[in-house]
Design a protein around this motif. Structure first.
Motif, PDB file in Angstrom:
ATOM      1  N   UNK A 156     -49.844  73.525   9.980  1.00 12.07           N
ATOM      2  CA  UNK A 156     -50.631  73.542  11.211  1.00 12.07           C
ATOM      3  C   UNK A 156     -49.815  73.865  12.463  1.00 12.07           C
ATOM      4  N   UNK A 157     -48.476  73.968  12.332  1.00 14.00           N
ATOM      5  CA  UNK A 157     -47.616  74.221  13.492  1.00 14.00           C
ATOM      6  C   UNK A 157     -46.401  75.004  13.019  1.00 14.00           C
ATOM      7  N   UNK A 158     -46.314  76.261  13.425  1.00 17.86           N
ATOM      8  CA  UNK A 158     -45.226  77.115  12.942  1.00 17.86           C
ATOM      9  C   UNK A 158     -43.849  76.590  13.326  1.00 17.86           C
ATOM     10  N   UNK A 159     -43.767  75.797  14.396  1.00 21.23           N
ATOM     11  CA  UNK A 159     -42.483  75.235  14.808  1.00 21.23           C
ATOM     12  C   UNK A 159     -42.139  73.967  14.040  1.00 21.23           C
ATOM     13  N   UNK A 160     -43.121  73.367  13.404  1.00 24.89           N
ATOM     14  CA  UNK A 160     -42.911  72.098  12.719  1.00 24.89           C
ATOM     15  C   UNK A 160     -42.270  72.270  11.346  1.00 24.89           C
ATOM     16  N   UNK A 161     -41.356  71.364  11.031  1.00 25.89           N
ATOM     17  CA  UNK A 161     -40.682  71.369   9.732  1.00 25.89           C
ATOM     18  C   UNK A 161     -40.738  69.957   9.158  1.00 25.89           C
ATOM     19  N   UNK A 162     -41.035  69.865   7.882  1.00 25.76           N
ATOM     20  CA  UNK A 162     -41.041  68.596   7.179  1.00 25.76           C
ATOM     21  C   UNK A 162     -39.783  68.473   6.329  1.00 25.76           C
TER      22      UNK A 162
END
Length: 154
Positions: free
Chosen positions: A94-100
């Motif tokens: 849901x967020x291209x900048x987000x990383x898990x």
């Protein structure tokens, strides 16, 4: 300029006791984890936080907040864990900048093997040294300090 509020004898004893105890505890935990699991204390805490998450994964920003560490410091540690096959990374849909960051099966195994020795050391250096009453005071006191510092960061 106002005169500093110097610490009195009781306050200085509390401060020095806190600094010495926290440094000695950290040193012992670091040593025990390095010897038994090849992990730093920070790396172990990353695995613990991921294992406590519902699906074994957390956004890197949430993980940094839980560990009270910088994003750059966390990125370095997660990279080391990733090289060891203990943690993986995936993009947030849901967020291209987000990383898990997510715990791998190997990471779960290493954590399960490291946990008994770690908890034994925590008991040895802190929990079993204090009375139940002292533990309550310690938890409440450090909780108050943590809450105040977290509120100041917002």
């Amino acid at each position: 300029m106002d005169e500093p509020r110097w610490l009195d004898e009781r306050e200085m004893a509390a401060w020095r006791g806190f600094v010495a105890a926290s440094n000695l505890i950290e040193r012992r935990l670091e040593q025990q984890l390095k010897e038994s699991a090849g992990l730093s204390h920070t790396q172990y805490e990353i695995l613990v936080q991921l294992s406590a998450a519902p699906d074994g994964s957390l956004r890197m920003t949430d993980l940094a907040d839980r560990l009270v560490t910088s994003k750059s410091g966390l990125t370095y540690q997660v990279t080391q864990l990733e090289k060891s096959g203990l943690v993986g990374r995936r993009s947030c849909p849901s967020d291209v900048r987000g990383v898990f960051a997510e715990l791998t099966e190997h990471g779960w195994r290493v954590l399960r093997e490291a946990a008994p020795g770690h908890v034994a050391t925590v008991r040895e250096v802190l929990i079993d040294v204090l009375t139940p009453e002292q533990l309550v005071v310690l938890a409440e006191s450090l909780g108050t300090v943590s809450e105040r510092l977290r509120a100041a960061e917002k």
